[in-house]
Write an enzyme that holds these catalytic residues in place. Sequence first.
Site, PDB file in Angstrom:
ATOM      1  CD  GLU A 119      38.896  34.888  49.768  1.00 24.44           C
ATOM      2  OE1 GLU A 119      37.953  34.732  48.267  1.00 24.44           O
ATOM      3  OE2 GLU A 119      37.337  35.485  51.274  1.00 24.44           O
ATOM      4  CD  GLU A 275      39.550  39.301  51.671  1.00 20.98           C
ATOM      5  OE1 GLU A 275      38.433  39.258  50.513  1.00 20.98           O
ATOM      6  OE2 GLU A 275      40.786  38.529  51.562  1.00 20.98           O
TER       7      GLU A 275
HETATM    8  C1  GLA Z   1      38.314  37.090  48.411  1.00 21.39           C
HETATM    9  C2  GLA Z   1      39.320  38.178  47.874  1.00 21.39           C
HETATM   10  C3  GLA Z   1      39.890  39.219  48.104  1.00 21.39           C
HETATM   11  C4  GLA Z   1      39.128  39.657  46.875  1.00 21.39           C
HETATM   12  C5  GLA Z   1      37.514  39.917  47.909  1.00 21.39           C
HETATM   13  C6  GLA Z   1      36.801  40.653  46.301  1.00 21.39           C
HETATM   14  O1  GLA Z   1      37.461  37.579  49.984  1.00 21.39           O
HETATM   15  O2  GLA Z   1      40.669  37.220  49.198  1.00 21.39           O
HETATM   16  O3  GLA Z   1      40.947  38.740  46.414  1.00 21.39           O
HETATM   17  O4  GLA Z   1      38.872  39.126  45.752  1.00 21.39           O
HETATM   18  O5  GLA Z   1      37.421  38.419  47.567  1.00 21.39           O
HETATM   19  O6  GLA Z   1      35.209  40.988  47.081  1.00 21.39           O
END
Ligand code: GLA
Length: 638
Positions: A119, A275
Amino acid sequence: MQEAGVNLVSLAIFAWSRIQPDHDSWDFDWLDRIMGMLHEGGVRVNLATATASPPPWLSHAHPEMLPVLADGTRLWHGARQHYCPSSPVYRVEAGRLVEAIAERYGHHPALAMWHVGNEFGCHVPACYCDVSAQGFRAWLKERYGSIDDLNRAWGTDFWSQRYSDWEEIIPPRRTPTWPNPSQQLDYMRFSSDALLECYELEHKVLSRLTPDIPVTTNFMSFFKPLDYWKWAKNEDVVSNDSYPDPSDPESSMKAAMAGDLMRSLGGGRPWILMEQTTNRVNWREVNAPKPPGLMRLWSYQALARGADGVMFFQWRQSRAGAEKFHSAMVPHGPVASSPAWHEVVRLGKEFRGLDVVGDTRAHAEVTILFDWESWWALELPSKPSSAVRQIDQIEALYRPLYDANVMVDFAHPAADLSRYRLVLAPSLYLVTDEATANIEAFVAAGGVVLMTFFSGIVDDRDHIHLGGYPKPFQDLLGLRVVDFHPLPSGQDVGVLFADGFLARGSLWSENIEVNDAEVVATFASGDLAGRPAITARQHEGGSAFYMGTCPDGMATARVLQLACSRAGITPAAETPQGVEAVRRGAKGKSILFLLNHRDVAVEVPINEPGTSLIDGSDVHRGLLRLEARGVAVLREGW
Ligand code: GLA
C-alpha cells in the site's frame, strides 16, 4: 488452508526486521521453513519484498530517512511506513533487501508472484524534508528546464513569489495562507513519482533476477495521492485492497466502482482482490461486523467486475500489535464456532468450480474520464466552491448506471476511447489540448459525451483556459458559461425539464449562454430562473450533453437514460431494486452474475435459460429466487 481452498498466500509483508536483524546479519531460516511448508501443502506464495516497514536499527542510525510533514513534524519509527520516499539511505537499503530476498527465493517452487512494498503512500503519501526538497528541485529541472519557465508555469509574479535560483524552491510547506496552487499540483505529481521510483527500484531488481515472475503492489481503490494510471503501467498484475464499510448502505456501489477502476487500470486484464476482511476491521471509530453472506457476496462482486482472484487480510488474527482486533480467516477463538470461517470455507469450495470464469472478461461500453491530476487540481483550495469533490461527482453519474446494471469503465482523458459509445466527464476541471482533441474526435466519430459543470477550466499548470468557460469545450457543447453560481449547503434550485418534469439541483448552478444546443432543462427558481441548466448538442457524428448543476438522483438518471439511448446502450439485465447484474463474456461464452445486496430474499426474472456454475442446477426462464445476500452465477446458453 486446504480446508478453506487457499491456493495463494501473501507472505512476509512486514518482515524486514525479522529477515535482517541488523545491517550485516540475515535470518531466512523461519521463512525457508514456511515457504517449504506451503509448497508441500500445494499453496503458492505472493512473496513480499518486505520494504514497507524499515527496521528500527536503520532509522536509529539514519534519522534523516524519517519522513517530515508539511508543518515540520518528523514521524518516528514505532508504527510502519516511516520512510522518506526520496531518502537515498532508504532506497539503498530497500534495494539490498530485495536483492537478498530475490536471490534466495527467486527459484523457489512455491513462488508465484512478487508483492512489492505494501500500500505505497497509505500513511505517508508525501514528505516535506530537505532531502525531498532536493528531489523536488531535480524533478522540476527535468520538467521545466529553466527557472524562467518554472516562474511562468507557477505564475509567480502573483504575490511576489518569483524565484531567482533553484535553491530557493522548497516543497509547499506550511505557509501563512494558500501556497501557490501550481506548486502544490507539481508537488503532488512529484510525490506520486517519488514513491513510484521506490517501486521501480525494486521492480528492476526483480525483473533482472526473476524475469518470469509477475510483479504487483496492492492499490487502495480511489486513493488520491498516487496516479495509478502511471503505476499500473509498471505492474504485471493489478491488485487492490478493498474495505467497504458494512454499515454504509452505499458500500456495494462503491466497491463495484473500485472494481471497475482496477479492471480499467489493467486495460481490461484480470485483477486480484488482494485484501478484504472476513468480518470486521479495527480502524474505524466503530467497526461493524459483516453480516452473514456479505463477505461471500462482495467476493462474487469482485469476480463479476473482472477479478480472477480473491484474497483476505489476514490468515490468522494476531495476538499482539495494533491490529489484534482486525478479523482474519482464523479467529482468536475456535474456528468451529466462527461463522466467518464457515463462510470462507464455503467460498473456497465454490470457487474451485469456477475456473471457467477466468476464460471470460467484463466489458463496458460506457467510460468515465478520470484523471488524478485533474482530481488534485480540482480539490486545491480557493475555488468557487470547495464542496465540489471529484469522487462525489463521479459517484453522482456512476450511481444511476450501477442501479441500472450498466457496466462502466474508467479511462484517462487522453486514452483511446474508440471502444466506447458513451463517455462521461464529471467535473473534469483540468484538461490538456491532447485530451480536448481526444474528446472532440470521439464525438466526431459518432460517440456521445455527457460532461458536467466545472470541466475544462484549467490547463496542466492550473492556469485558466481564457476566452470564457469552458473554453476547450464551447464548440463541442454549443454554449458558453458566463459565470458560476455555486449553491450554499442546504440550498437547492428547481430544474424544469422540457416535458414538465420538475427536479432539484444542488451544489452548483451557472449562467449558461446557449449558442447551438437543445435546452433539455432550465433552472426553475433563483436568480437563474428560466436560463438553461442541462443541454444537448447534436453533431454530425455523435452528441454532447452538458449539466450545469448537480441534479437529484432521479433527474440524473433521466439524463443518463437519454444519453444511453442515444448511444445505443442497454443494461445487462432488468432486476429488482438492490440486485446487481453483471455479465462477463468471451468467444461466445457468457456468464451472468446476479448479486442480491438486500437482506431479504428476492425473485429475479430470467430471460435466458442457463446453468448455475455454483451448484450445477438448471435455471429456467421465469423467476429465480435469490436468498438474502444471495448470489447466482449462470452460464448462459452454452
Ligand atoms: C491494509 C494493509 C494491511 C492491514 C489492513 C487492515 O490493507 O495492507 O497490512 O493493515 O489494511 O485493514
